[in-house]
Design a protein around this motif. Structure first.
Motif, short mmCIF file in Angstrom:
data_model
loop_
_atom_site.label_atom_id
_atom_site.label_comp_id
_atom_site.label_asym_id
_atom_site.label_seq_id
_atom_site.Cartn_x
_atom_site.Cartn_y
_atom_site.Cartn_z
N UNK A 106 0.82 -1.22 0.00
CA UNK A 106 0.00 0.00 0.00
C UNK A 106 0.85 1.27 0.00
N UNK A 107 2.18 1.11 -0.03
CA UNK A 107 3.06 2.27 -0.06
C UNK A 107 3.49 2.75 1.31
N UNK A 108 3.44 1.88 2.32
CA UNK A 108 3.75 2.33 3.67
C UNK A 108 5.24 2.59 3.88
N UNK A 109 6.11 1.97 3.08
CA UNK A 109 7.54 2.25 3.25
C UNK A 109 7.83 3.73 3.05
N UNK A 110 7.29 4.30 1.97
CA UNK A 110 7.48 5.74 1.75
C UNK A 110 6.74 6.56 2.80
N UNK A 132 15.36 -0.82 3.13
CA UNK A 132 16.59 -0.05 3.04
C UNK A 132 16.84 0.44 1.61
N UNK A 133 16.63 -0.44 0.65
CA UNK A 133 16.88 -0.07 -0.74
C UNK A 133 15.88 0.99 -1.21
N UNK A 134 14.62 0.88 -0.75
CA UNK A 134 13.63 1.90 -1.12
C UNK A 134 14.03 3.25 -0.56
#
Length: 509
Positions: free
Chosen positions: A51-55, A88-90
């Motif tokens: 759902x885009x929670x990393x960003x 981490x990569x994101x």
């Protein structure tokens, strides 16, 4: 009014980087969480992966972190090595202008000495798994006294994997004056207890669950016949399906390497994708995949959440995932951009309950298929040759070959010439699998392995060698088919037991 990252409070520098990555509009959870985190409030996000929670948590952290300060200022906990690397990569892609990455990923399986050296040289953001984080804390190498932001990602997975005590230990060592974001697909009592103990009047952010498997994805299941392994049955399935592009999901990096080797040795365009590859290697592989220079990728679940390819036609669950949610994320890689997709799962009898759970979650019944015979594969290939000929007849280049036909026509009938040309095409493109001697089935003691399960999984269909399978082939190659359609043993029993169990489960509901 359209919500933008700039309107949420993200700086022009990061907005510009997001645009380079093709990210122009925030997702639902990003639009809700980013302003709260930038305002200094704790956040609890009930959200699925994808759902885009990393960003949602990474962008506010990267806006506030002091890259000139070598102390650890932000700590992100993830349940698995693959997810930690993905996070981490994101985060790194959002700040590519930095000469030296301010983000360190720590996990087991990698040299701890190398991670310690990075910590000693100074790094403001650490992403890691609980076990390695605790190890570094106990060694006195990971200092938490200046941590201002803490993120607990996939809290429900932490709970299911038995890491919740480790998480509590880590959270107890963090400064009281900090900002916390916790994300979880579900809110079990133990997770709510964490929230009540460690978060300060958090803002609750919820997003809709990802849709169950879309109708445009055809879901198929193949039961692994007793005495057979998945590698034996995968190749005839792939020969019949002939995926233009496919991701084959396996459980471990070792399995990915081994299966890739088998497919490559059989002449297929395949490569492996997993956590042991560097970011550069993964990006190079994905570029080749998107350019159709590699047709099939054998991957661990690291690809279930972060790999987007619009032209993907098939997803193969060589190994079923541990959860129904991961299954949905896996098969969601196909059927994109309005196209249809196919999801195929290879099922052992002991995976039956997992399969039923997946069907309940997706609210869709699987199509039970039989492993294709050699005759079916050959017929499919002949049909492809015929389609290719029809396509060539509609093209302009066919005229340049007519003089050759005129010359050959002096001694041969035109139909014979055409048949000879088709034979050449067929022989040169004939699947190598049809000429391979099939390995003998592996012996397995199913009575012992299935003990404690349903009685329906006892061996049926006669004694070995006495009527279960025809040991001779009726095919033209003198090689026995992978699985005859009239087998009288375990396969039909597996399917019948599964259908009965599925029916009884529905009646109970």
């Amino acid at each position: 009014m359209t919500t933008t990252f700039a309107s949420l409070g993200i700086s022009d520098k990061i907005v510009s980087q997001l645009e380079k990555l093709g990210i122009t509009e925030p997702t639902n959870i990003q639009a809700q969480a980013i302003p709260e985190l930038l305002a200094g409030r704790d956040v609890v996000g009930q959200s699925q992966t994808g759902t885009g929670k990393t960003a949602a948590f990474a962008l506010p952290i990267l806006e506030r972190v002091d890259f000139q300060n070598p102390a650890v200022q932000a700590l992100v906990l993830a349940p698995t090595r693959e997810l930690a690397m993905q996070v981490s990569e994101a985060m790194k892609t959002f700040i590519t202008s930095e000469r030296r990455s301010p983000i360190l990923t720590v996990y087991g399986g990698q040299s701890i000495d190398q991670q310690i050296r990075r910590l000693e040289s100074g790094v403001p953001v650490v992403v890691g798994t609980p076990g390695r984080v605790i190890d570094l804390i106990n060694r006195g190498k990971l200092r938490l006294d200046q941590v201002q932001w803490f993120v607990l990602d996939e809290a429900d997975e932490m709970l299911s994997m038995g890491f919740i005590d480790d998480v509590e230990l880590i959270m107890s060592k963090l400064p009281k004056e900090k900002q916390t974001a916790l994300f979880s697909a579900t809110m079990a009592p133990q997770i709510r207890s964490l929230v009540n103990r460690f978060l300060n009047s958090p803002t609750i952010v919820t997003v809709q669950q990802p849709k169950a498997a879309p109708n445009k994805i055809v879901q198929q299941v193949y039961f692994v016949p007793r005495g057979w392994n998945k590698a034996q049955m995968l190749q005839p399935i792939m020969e019949l399906e002939q995926p233009e592009s496919a991701i084959i999901f396996v459980r471990t990096r070792r399995a990915a390497a081994e299966l890739t080797g088998l497919l490559q040795s059989a002449g297929h365009s395949a490569d492996e994708y997993h956590g042991d590859l560097s970011q550069t290697q993964r990006e190079r592989l994905l570029h080749r995949f998107r350019q159709s220079k590699v047709r099939w990728i054998v991957a661990t679940d690291i690809a279930a959440r972060g790999l987007d390819v619009d032209h993907l036609t098939h997803v193969i669950n060589y190994d079923l995932p541990d959860s129904s949610e991961n299954y949905i994320h896996r098969i969601g890689r196909t059927g994109r951009a309005g196209k249809e997709g196919v999801a195929i799962s290879l099922i052992h009898p002991m995976d039956r309950r997992k399969l039923q759970a997946i069907e309940r979650r997706t609210n869709q019944a699987m199509v039970v298929c039989q492993v294709p015979s050699r005759a079916q594969i050959e017929a499919k290939h002949l049909q492809k040759v015929q389609n290719d000929v029809l396509e060539a007849l509609a093209g302009e280049r066919v005229a340049s070959f007519l003089p050759i036909i005129s010359q050959l026509g002096e001694g041969y009938d035109v139909h014979t010439i055409a048949a000879a040309a088709l034979q050449l095409v067929y022989d040169r493109t004939r699947p190598a699998y049809l000429d391979m001697e099939e390995p003998a089935p592996q012996e397995r003691n199913y009575d012992r392995e299935d003990r404690g399960g349903r009685g329906g999984y006892e061996r049926r269909g006669g004694a070995r060698g006495g009527g279960g399978r025809d040991q001779r082939s009726s095919g033209s190659n003198g090689v026995k088919p992978v699985l005859r359609q009239d087998e009288g043993g375990g396969r039909q029993n597996d399917e019948r037991d599964y259908q009965e169990a599925r029916g009884s489960s529905r009646r109970r509901r």
